[in-house]
Motif scaffolding. Structure first.
Motif, PDB file in Angstrom:
ATOM      1  N   GLY A  82       0.824  -1.206   0.000  1.00 31.47           N
ATOM      2  CA  GLY A  82       0.000   0.000   0.000  1.00 31.47           C
ATOM      3  C   GLY A  82       0.858   1.255   0.000  1.00 31.47           C
ATOM      4  O   GLY A  82       0.577   2.224  -0.711  1.00 31.47           O
ATOM      5  N   ILE A  83       1.895   1.224   0.797  1.00 33.61           N
ATOM      6  CA  ILE A  83       2.801   2.364   0.870  1.00 33.61           C
ATOM      7  C   ILE A  83       3.434   2.610  -0.490  1.00 33.61           C
ATOM      8  O   ILE A  83       3.441   3.726  -1.007  1.00 33.61           O
ATOM      9  CB  ILE A  83       3.889   2.106   1.934  1.00 33.61           C
ATOM     10  CG1 ILE A  83       3.270   2.095   3.333  1.00 33.61           C
ATOM     11  CG2 ILE A  83       4.996   3.156   1.833  1.00 33.61           C
ATOM     12  CD1 ILE A  83       4.176   1.526   4.410  1.00 33.61           C
ATOM     13  N   GLU A  84       3.919   1.546  -1.046  1.00 33.79           N
ATOM     14  CA  GLU A  84       4.597   1.663  -2.335  1.00 33.79           C
ATOM     15  C   GLU A  84       3.641   2.194  -3.397  1.00 33.79           C
ATOM     16  O   GLU A  84       3.996   3.058  -4.199  1.00 33.79           O
ATOM     17  CB  GLU A  84       5.129   0.282  -2.738  1.00 33.79           C
ATOM     18  CG  GLU A  84       6.266   0.312  -3.700  1.00 33.79           C
ATOM     19  CD  GLU A  84       5.877  -0.245  -5.050  1.00 33.79           C
ATOM     20  OE1 GLU A  84       6.758  -0.316  -5.903  1.00 33.79           O
ATOM     21  OE2 GLU A  84       4.688  -0.587  -5.268  1.00 33.79           O
ATOM     22  N   ALA A  85       2.415   1.702  -3.370  1.00 31.67           N
ATOM     23  CA  ALA A  85       1.433   2.147  -4.357  1.00 31.67           C
ATOM     24  C   ALA A  85       1.200   3.649  -4.258  1.00 31.67           C
ATOM     25  O   ALA A  85       1.126   4.352  -5.264  1.00 31.67           O
ATOM     26  CB  ALA A  85       0.116   1.391  -4.154  1.00 31.67           C
TER      27      ALA A  85
ATOM     28  N   ALA B  65      19.975  -1.306  -3.261  1.00 30.98           N
ATOM     29  CA  ALA B  65      18.628  -1.549  -3.765  1.00 30.98           C
ATOM     30  C   ALA B  65      18.339  -3.039  -3.719  1.00 30.98           C
ATOM     31  O   ALA B  65      19.197  -3.851  -4.049  1.00 30.98           O
ATOM     32  CB  ALA B  65      18.504  -1.054  -5.194  1.00 30.98           C
ATOM     33  N   VAL B  66      17.134  -3.375  -3.292  1.00 28.47           N
ATOM     34  CA  VAL B  66      16.679  -4.752  -3.372  1.00 28.47           C
ATOM     35  C   VAL B  66      15.458  -4.751  -4.283  1.00 28.47           C
ATOM     36  O   VAL B  66      14.418  -4.183  -3.934  1.00 28.47           O
ATOM     37  CB  VAL B  66      16.323  -5.306  -1.984  1.00 28.47           C
ATOM     38  CG1 VAL B  66      15.808  -6.729  -2.094  1.00 28.47           C
ATOM     39  CG2 VAL B  66      17.538  -5.250  -1.074  1.00 28.47           C
ATOM     40  N   VAL B  67      15.620  -5.329  -5.445  1.00 29.31           N
ATOM     41  CA  VAL B  67      14.554  -5.289  -6.444  1.00 29.31           C
ATOM     42  C   VAL B  67      13.862  -6.642  -6.479  1.00 29.31           C
ATOM     43  O   VAL B  67      14.484  -7.664  -6.790  1.00 29.31           O
ATOM     44  CB  VAL B  67      15.121  -4.943  -7.828  1.00 29.31           C
ATOM     45  CG1 VAL B  67      14.011  -4.850  -8.857  1.00 29.31           C
ATOM     46  CG2 VAL B  67      15.905  -3.634  -7.765  1.00 29.31           C
ATOM     47  N   LEU B  68      12.597  -6.648  -6.148  1.00 26.05           N
ATOM     48  CA  LEU B  68      11.844  -7.881  -5.957  1.00 26.05           C
ATOM     49  C   LEU B  68      10.538  -7.867  -6.736  1.00 26.05           C
ATOM     50  O   LEU B  68       9.967  -6.802  -6.961  1.00 26.05           O
ATOM     51  CB  LEU B  68      11.425  -8.020  -4.493  1.00 26.05           C
ATOM     52  CG  LEU B  68      12.471  -8.002  -3.406  1.00 26.05           C
ATOM     53  CD1 LEU B  68      11.776  -7.956  -2.064  1.00 26.05           C
ATOM     54  CD2 LEU B  68      13.343  -9.225  -3.539  1.00 26.05           C
ATOM     55  N   ILE B  95      16.910  -0.200   0.303  1.00 22.70           N
ATOM     56  CA  ILE B  95      15.776   0.393  -0.404  1.00 22.70           C
ATOM     57  C   ILE B  95      15.078  -0.699  -1.193  1.00 22.70           C
ATOM     58  O   ILE B  95      15.710  -1.405  -1.982  1.00 22.70           O
ATOM     59  CB  ILE B  95      16.219   1.517  -1.365  1.00 22.70           C
ATOM     60  CG1 ILE B  95      17.082   2.527  -0.612  1.00 22.70           C
ATOM     61  CG2 ILE B  95      15.010   2.194  -1.987  1.00 22.70           C
ATOM     62  CD1 ILE B  95      17.334   3.809  -1.367  1.00 22.70           C
ATOM     63  N   ILE B  96      13.795  -0.855  -0.914  1.00 15.19           N
ATOM     64  CA  ILE B  96      13.028  -1.922  -1.546  1.00 15.19           C
ATOM     65  C   ILE B  96      12.305  -1.397  -2.776  1.00 15.19           C
ATOM     66  O   ILE B  96      11.641  -0.365  -2.718  1.00 15.19           O
ATOM     67  CB  ILE B  96      11.949  -2.450  -0.565  1.00 15.19           C
ATOM     68  CG1 ILE B  96      12.587  -2.969   0.713  1.00 15.19           C
ATOM     69  CG2 ILE B  96      11.070  -3.497  -1.230  1.00 15.19           C
ATOM     70  CD1 ILE B  96      13.118  -4.358   0.628  1.00 15.19           C
ATOM     71  N   TYR B  97      12.459  -2.092  -3.872  1.00 15.93           N
ATOM     72  CA  TYR B  97      11.717  -1.758  -5.087  1.00 15.93           C
ATOM     73  C   TYR B  97      10.895  -2.970  -5.491  1.00 15.93           C
ATOM     74  O   TYR B  97      11.408  -4.087  -5.530  1.00 15.93           O
ATOM     75  CB  TYR B  97      12.680  -1.416  -6.220  1.00 15.93           C
ATOM     76  CG  TYR B  97      13.475  -0.159  -5.997  1.00 15.93           C
ATOM     77  CD1 TYR B  97      13.037   1.067  -6.463  1.00 15.93           C
ATOM     78  CD2 TYR B  97      14.690  -0.200  -5.313  1.00 15.93           C
ATOM     79  CE1 TYR B  97      13.767   2.225  -6.261  1.00 15.93           C
ATOM     80  CE2 TYR B  97      15.426   0.959  -5.102  1.00 15.93           C
ATOM     81  CZ  TYR B  97      14.960   2.169  -5.586  1.00 15.93           C
ATOM     82  OH  TYR B  97      15.690   3.311  -5.380  1.00 15.93           O
ATOM     83  N   LEU B  98       9.638  -2.750  -5.803  1.00 18.92           N
ATOM     84  CA  LEU B  98       8.765  -3.859  -6.194  1.00 18.92           C
ATOM     85  C   LEU B  98       8.418  -3.766  -7.673  1.00 18.92           C
ATOM     86  O   LEU B  98       7.947  -2.742  -8.152  1.00 18.92           O
ATOM     87  CB  LEU B  98       7.473  -3.827  -5.368  1.00 18.92           C
ATOM     88  CG  LEU B  98       7.666  -3.855  -3.848  1.00 18.92           C
ATOM     89  CD1 LEU B  98       6.314  -3.762  -3.148  1.00 18.92           C
ATOM     90  CD2 LEU B  98       8.401  -5.112  -3.429  1.00 18.92           C
TER      91      LEU B  98
END
Lengths: 340, 340
Positions: A82-85, B65-68, B95-98
């Motif tokens: 939700g945060i990311e969105a 960066a952690v890209v998942l 830092i999380i990236y989705l």
DNA sequence: CTGAAAGCGCTAACAC
DNA sequence: GTGTTAGCGCTTTCAG
């Protein structure tokens, strides 16, 4: 083609640094033709502005911190979505910090955050946290803070929560309606806002239905799974064993199911269970699990939106200061025999 | 007491900027007495260095960066814990990236990352990703990249994986040993490294046991849960319905259990199931779920350690280039009647 | 419409 | 031991 910066572009185009900078930011001062030239070369050379230089200059990092007790928990991992969105479209980056439910860890993280690395903080406090100084210190430095789920009530920061007391009340009342008379409450902290609220709702429901509140039925669990298992087992081995359980946290689901199985107690016949949980898998447990499902995604989203508002210096309305998004009691077999 | 910086400290102490800076970094050039004075005031004023200024100067951000693909998945959320554990002591921030399993999203993220915001990248690619250009571009900019779990084999970056083929082989062989003759394989992508490996292991096991490989038994699921449910149901309604299933991804657990229930198929009598999963709750399902448990924490930790090595310019050994951490087949009731 | 120059906070040559 | 200074890459007055 390494290290393409504004200077290199300017040199190539025979323009000054500032013209290039302005062109890239689409300033009205620059002619369309120049803008086009600049943009073309920038694209060709794959120019990407250095985030730190901009940050240093403008004192905004476009990073937000999300400080959580843990991530291997469906509530928090869904909340991150939700945060990311909410934040992605605005160009913010999400830095995750894990406290592992430790106050010391939380304090260290908030300290670290004062380095200006982030523009704002979303915070859900650890189960150990009672002191507020570490958060206050951050706020004193004008770092915007928004609490979600696990809040510190005394601090003057926006709080996004669910209706913990009401939903615990509903869950407890539901168990009473199903015939339970000796209902246990499993918490994970005596200080945590959500646990206090949930316990309050539980106690209120007992009171409203003329049932006594017994200390013996209120258990505070630990972070040690094996120990929790022993605690719950002991609870269920008592002479006047509980016939209903309100578990305030997802992690305890497995514990209770295992304890019941080992003690050969049937659910829902011998013990009825409701659990605060966002596990999708609740539906396929046997018996399927009655949950209080929290609006994890929505809470994360709402919290991030309020934070972004603050970062954009937009005025907060009264509604933003405290947002309560209701949880939903989903009755399944673990609390209700007649449930199909 | 706002904005304490080195300049303010220097002014207060009647020292120069550089003396203060050196004192804080414990330079041998500075006398013990001065160091003490500086440190005392820094502590008193709660001085915290500006992360961006240091980064801009030193061209290292202390961010990784952690890209998942997603975070609401026990493998990835546990892996994050491993990453965090490895990296915290070294002072790095995560830092999380989705990507939400989208190639376009992944490419956009890697582009964004070129802003110098991070010093290195841990990457687990989306199920859509087949093209490698976006990653190559990042590597060409000398941003260290380490793959974990879902890798792109053709790229020259370290890869931390589990023994996908072997464990799928083991799971399939186990089902055969339990009497299955028509075993289905559920994947989520035709291109993803892990799915190809797992499918290869599955096919190998069938071959080694003189069982035919049927296209009809190999299903590629989607991101749409409802659609997957229909697919699985259809599979289980066939005349020669599968008597065993190897599910390559955790999300499908619920799907298969629900489909079996709706079709009144008993596990393990009618259908035996093994699933790649890290769900703790697998133990309390009924029947309890036979899992191939991946070393999520260890993989995250190992990947982060290799990345840190690269960031510290330490030489990588041959062992670092490809680390394979075995998964574990945990046999439970869903695949084996005699399992207690 | 374009350019020169200052400065964000910090570090590291290079003086003294 | 301590101080001076240049500069990381960018934005933004302020002048032309």
């Amino acid at each position: 083609m390494k290290n393409v910066n504004i200077r290199a572009l300017a040199r190539e185009l025979n323009l000054s640094l500032s013209t290039v900078s302005k062109a890239l930011r689409d300033s009205y001062e620059i002619s369309a033709a120049t803008k086009e030239r600049v943009r073309a070369l920038a694209a060709e050379w794959n120019y990407i502005p250095n985030a730190y230089a901009s940050s240093l200059r403008g004192r905004k990092s476009k990073n937000i911190a999300v400080v959580l007790p843990e991530v291997a928990d469906s509530f928090f991992s869904i909340a991150i979505n939700g945060i990311e969105a909410a934040v992605k479209a605005k160009g913010y980056h999400v830095i995750i910090y894990l406290t592992h439910e430790s106050y010391a860890g939380e304090a260290a993280i908030l300290k670290d955050i004062q380095s200006g690395r982030v523009d704002g903080v979303l915070l859900s406090v650890s189960r150990e946290t009672t002191d507020t100084a570490h958060v206050q210190e951050l706020m004193d430095k004008d770092v915007p803070v928004v609490f979600f789920d696990r809040v510190l009530e005394t601090l003057a920061a926006p709080k996004i929560v669910t209706d913990d007391a009401e939903s615990a009340y509903k869950a407890t009342a539901h168990l009473i309606a199903q015939g339970c008379r000796e209902i246990a409450y499993l918490g994970i902290s005596d200080s945590l806002s959500i646990c206090r609220q949930r316990m309050a709702g539980y106690m209120q429901a007992l009171g409203d239905h003329q049932l006594p509140v017994h200390q013996r039925n209120m258990l505070t669990c630990t972070t040690d799974g094996a120990r929790n298992f022993q605690l719950v087992k002991k609870l269920l081995q008592r002479t006047h064993r509980p016939d209903g359980i309100v578990a305030s946290v997802e992690k305890l689901t497995t514990t209770v199911y295992q304890a019941c199985r080992q003690l050969q107690l049937r659910m829902p016949e011998d013990v009825k269970l409701t659990c605060f949980s966002n596990l999708e898998i609740a539906t396929i447990l046997q018996p399927s699990l009655t949950t209080i499902t929290q609006p994890a995604f929505e809470m994360g989203k709402a919290a991030a939106e309020v934070l972004v508002k603050m970062l954009e210096k937009k005025p907060l309305t009264a509604k933003d200061i405290r947002i309560v998004i209701p949880s939903e009691l989903v009755v399944r077999e673990s609390s209700s025999r007649q449930h199909k």
